[in-house]
Design an enzyme around this catalytic site. Structure first.
Site, mmCIF file in Angstrom:
data_model
loop_
_atom_site.group_PDB
_atom_site.id
_atom_site.type_symbol
_atom_site.label_atom_id
_atom_site.label_comp_id
_atom_site.label_asym_id
_atom_site.label_seq_id
_atom_site.Cartn_x
_atom_site.Cartn_y
_atom_site.Cartn_z
ATOM 1 N N CYS A 2 28.486 39.310 40.868
ATOM 2 C CA CYS A 2 27.674 38.780 41.790
ATOM 3 C C CYS A 2 27.197 37.594 41.677
ATOM 4 C CB CYS A 2 26.447 39.785 42.036
ATOM 5 S SG CYS A 2 26.914 41.581 42.003
ATOM 6 N N ARG A 27 33.224 33.605 42.282
ATOM 7 C CA ARG A 27 33.061 34.813 41.341
ATOM 8 C C ARG A 27 33.307 35.991 42.042
ATOM 9 N NH1 ARG A 27 28.561 33.102 38.055
ATOM 10 N NH2 ARG A 27 27.618 35.084 37.980
ATOM 11 N N TRP A 77 29.510 41.731 44.487
ATOM 12 C CA TRP A 77 30.630 42.206 44.173
ATOM 13 C C TRP A 77 30.557 43.862 43.630
ATOM 14 C CZ3 TRP A 77 33.507 43.739 39.138
ATOM 15 C CH2 TRP A 77 34.729 43.797 39.543
ATOM 16 N N ASN A 103 22.269 40.578 39.514
ATOM 17 C CA ASN A 103 23.532 40.742 38.963
ATOM 18 C C ASN A 103 23.508 41.352 37.652
ATOM 19 O OD1 ASN A 103 26.143 40.050 38.468
ATOM 20 N ND2 ASN A 103 25.782 38.207 37.292
ATOM 21 N N GLY A 104 24.389 42.375 37.552
ATOM 22 C CA GLY A 104 24.502 43.318 36.270
ATOM 23 C C GLY A 104 24.673 44.683 36.730
ATOM 24 N N GLU A 483 51.712 36.894 29.640
ATOM 25 C CA GLU A 483 50.560 36.257 30.582
ATOM 26 C C GLU A 483 51.422 35.773 32.038
ATOM 27 O OE1 GLU A 483 47.827 35.334 30.875
ATOM 28 O OE2 GLU A 483 47.793 33.521 31.915
ATOM 29 N N GLU A 490 48.564 39.130 39.321
ATOM 30 C CA GLU A 490 47.113 38.959 40.083
ATOM 31 C C GLU A 490 46.813 38.084 41.212
ATOM 32 O OE1 GLU A 490 44.016 37.294 37.429
ATOM 33 O OE2 GLU A 490 45.693 36.097 36.494
HETATM 34 C C1 AGP Z 1 42.972 35.660 34.211
HETATM 35 O O1 AGP Z 1 43.805 35.065 34.884
HETATM 36 C C2 AGP Z 1 42.113 37.144 34.704
HETATM 37 N N1 AGP Z 1 41.389 36.501 35.677
HETATM 38 C C3 AGP Z 1 41.341 37.718 33.531
HETATM 39 O O2 AGP Z 1 42.539 38.470 32.908
HETATM 40 C C4 AGP Z 1 40.469 36.970 32.851
HETATM 41 O O3 AGP Z 1 41.452 36.327 31.689
HETATM 42 C C5 AGP Z 1 39.890 38.010 31.945
HETATM 43 O O4 AGP Z 1 38.872 38.819 32.916
HETATM 44 C C6 AGP Z 1 38.827 37.570 30.681
HETATM 45 O O5 AGP Z 1 37.966 36.692 31.169
HETATM 46 P P1 AGP Z 1 37.073 35.736 30.182
HETATM 47 O O6 AGP Z 1 38.023 34.745 29.772
HETATM 48 O O7 AGP Z 1 36.176 35.037 31.056
HETATM 49 O O8 AGP Z 1 36.702 36.626 29.253
#
Ligand code: AGP
Length: 610
Positions: A2, A27, A77, A103-104, A483, A490
């Protein structure tokens, strides 16, 4: 995740709030809302809607708010309760006089809700957040700040809160534990926000509220205290990144902009942290003696950051001879990890707010491990909870799909491995010089790859009709295959799987036919011939191969339908190079399919809930 923005000052609050909220769209969200206290009659007005901020703006244009100079707004969200108008924030208490944005996750909201219902409170939504508004109401005896203090003492979980009350139109109250919240200090105006980009056009003077802290904002002053009421003299940071860093600068999408920022991000990191052949890991939080005493390293991370950690394993073990294990954070925290007194835990996280990685770090610290994090967001929760933090300084990454943060994490891991190899004297001075020379070249090699981006776009479009992709890599490029698959799935929603090429015969080869696209990572390497054999097996079964290979390798074209070339580099550095064509391939396929590249469905930039 959020987004929260609050304003108190002399300007009209609604336009300030909505423009700031738009800077938090990255976000990820599914609904939004705004609440203000009118200047003349002291009324609380509320407008909420499912959908995008532009939908909220349209509602406000149709039904404008009267004058108001205090307000809070939110992008939601959904975690508890479907995305709809009723569940959108802000949420009110029974009287409608108290508004809350959050948020949370309030983990004990059901029991609190039951208790409040017993006391006669009526709830309008299915959210955990609404409980906070009623809890403040339950504790309100004329002093808003005291009521908030009492209410948050009952909450368990992670929360960043913005609270206001029509009976206190000169004060905005903020509190945080576990979810980020900043205070922006302006001239006769002050702000709260989930992240700095939201308010950069108004102020660069920022207080990063810490866990267990509250703030009371008036237009001309801010008081920070602990939840228990002890006054705190907060550190005031001056934010340096530029506002246009959060704008697209002419690129079609933030993701494309951030792909192109990789040369500069790496150049800056190398200039700052690699001088001659010496590595400077400012922020590491460990002396050379402590670092040398490390007997094993455990990496915890999620998603793309996890893939970076997997590459780090190959590099650190190869260069420094220190054993490395890599866990997805959500697994680490529940598997009763064995942490020795000489174990170093490395947490990798772009946002520094990923709930599972934060929880993994807390688990590691509870077992006595030293924790060093690799983070991109300054002042993030992870940065604050680690013994040392290696900031990648890649600048804000707005696109949900991580690109420059990934290659910056890789580069930091190479530097860390070089530092450790120097302490263990595992490689010769000549080998070190060769590696650092090639590492310095990477930014310009990226620029060479960008010169072929139209060819990459053409290959992407020519393959965008495939319903399933397999990404194959070996050794240090096995994580690159994972990756590449994540990037594609995604943002294009095409099922894609990354696999160790050596595993083909153990099952995945059954997938191969003329309806599959197979991306084979075949840069120069000691196991190049093995990769070519895999490609021959795939070709024999009519699989459609896109190869990523090293410039000058003409032979590969015999085994692939299309080939994307990357410049030659040190074998160990090929993950840094193949990352860029993989990002561009995913990007152009997603664009061809008309997907929302920067804000893919169901995803958030940072997963701050479990
Ligand atoms: C990466 O393309 C994704 N959006 C997702 O996997 C992301 O890497 C993962 O949520 C970890 O996020 P962070 O690096 O902010 O911890």
């Amino acid at each position: 995740m959020c987004g929260i923005v609050g304003y108190i000052g002399e300007k009209q609050a609604p336009p300030v709030l909505l423009e700031a909220l738009k800077k938090l769209e990255y976000r990820g969200y599914d609904s939004s809302g705004i609440g203000v206290i009118t200047s003349d009659k002291g009324h609380m007005l509320l407008q909420k809607t499912r959908g995008k901020i532009k939908d909220l703006q349209a509602l406000l244009e149709a039904h404008p708010f009267p004058e108001s100079s205090i307000g809070i707004c939110h992008t939601r969200w959904a975690t508890h309760g479907v995305p709809n108008k009723v569940n959108a924030h802000p949420h009110a208490d029974c009287t409608g006089k108290i508004l809350v944005v959050h948020n949370g996750i309030i983990e004990n909201f059901e029991e609190l809700k039951k208790d409040l219902r017993r006391k006669g409170h009526k709830f309008a939504s299915d959210t955990d957040t609404e409980v906070v508004a009623h809890l403040i109401e339950e504790n309100y005896r004329g002093d808003l700040v005291a009521a908030v203090r009492k209410a948050i003492k009952r909450l368990r979980g992670a929360f960043a809160l913005g609270v206001m009350s029509v009976d206190h139109p000169d004060a905005l109250v903020a509190a945080r534990v576990g979810s980020p919240l900043i205070i922006g200090l302006g001239k006769n105006e002050n702000f709260i926000a989930s992240d700095a980009p939201a308010i950069l056009e108004h102020t660069r003077r920022i207080i990063y509220l810490k866990d267990g802290q509250m703030a009371v904002l008036r237009k001309d002053k801010v008081d920070v205290s602990t939840f228990g009421g002890k006054a705190v003299k907060p550190k005031i940071d001056q934010v340096t990144f530029k506002l246009d860093a959060v704008r697209k600068q002419g690129y079609a999408h933030f993701m494309l902009k951030e792909i192109h920022e990789q040369p500069e991000a790496l150049r800056q990191m190398l200039q700052k942290r690699l001088k001659a052949d010496t590595v400077y890991l400012e922020g590491l939080g460990l002396s050379d003696r402590q670092l040398k005493a490390v007997r094993n390293i455990v990496v915890v991370a999620c998603g793309t950051a996890y893939h970076a950690g997997l590459v780090g394993k190959y590099v650190i073990e190869r260069l420094a001879g220190v054993p490395v294990s890599v866990d997805v954070s959500s697994e680490f925290r529940y598997r009763q990890p064995i942490i020795g007194k000489n174990t170093l835990v490395m947490a990798i996280s772009q946002s520094g707010e990923t709930a599972d990685t934060l929880a993994a770090v807390r688990e590691a610290k509870a077992k006595g491990a030293k924790v060093v994090s690799i983070c991109n967001v300054l002042g993030s929760s992870l940065a604050r909870e680690s013994d040392g933090v290696l900031y990648t300084y890649a600048g804000p990454e707005i696109g949900v799909a991580s690109t420059k943060a990934y290659t910056a994490q890789l580069c930091m891991l190479y530097l860390f491995a070089l530092k450790l190899s120097g302490l263990h004297r595992r490689i010769s001075a000549g080998q070190r010089r060769l590696l650092t020379r090639h590492l310095r070249e990477v930014p310009s090699l990226y620029e060479k790859i960008f010169r072929h981006k139209n060819a990459i776009a053409a290959i992407a479009k020519a393959n965008s009709h495939f319903g399933c992709f397999l990404f194959l890599g070996r050794n240090i490029n096995y994580p690159s295959a994972l990756e590449g698959a994540l990037k594609l799935k995604e943002i294009s929603y095409i099922p894609a799987e990354g696999y160790a090429a050596g595993e083909m015969k153990h099952g995945p080869i059954a997938l191969i036919d003329e309806y599959r696209a197979v991306v084979c990572l075949a840069p120069q390497s000691p196991i190049y011939e093995k990769m070519v054999s895999n490609m021959q097996e795939i070709r024999a079964r009519r699989g459609n191969i896109i190869a990523i290979a090293t410039e000058g390798d003409k032979a590969i074209a015999r085994h692939a339908h299309q080939t994307i070339y990357v410049p030659r580099t040190h074998d160990l550095l090929t993950p840094l190079l193949v990352a860029v064509p993989l990002q561009l391939l995913a990007y152009y396929i997603a664009v061809k399919l008309g997907c929302d590249v920067d804000q893919p469905r169901n995803l958030a930039k940072s997963v701050t809930v479990e």
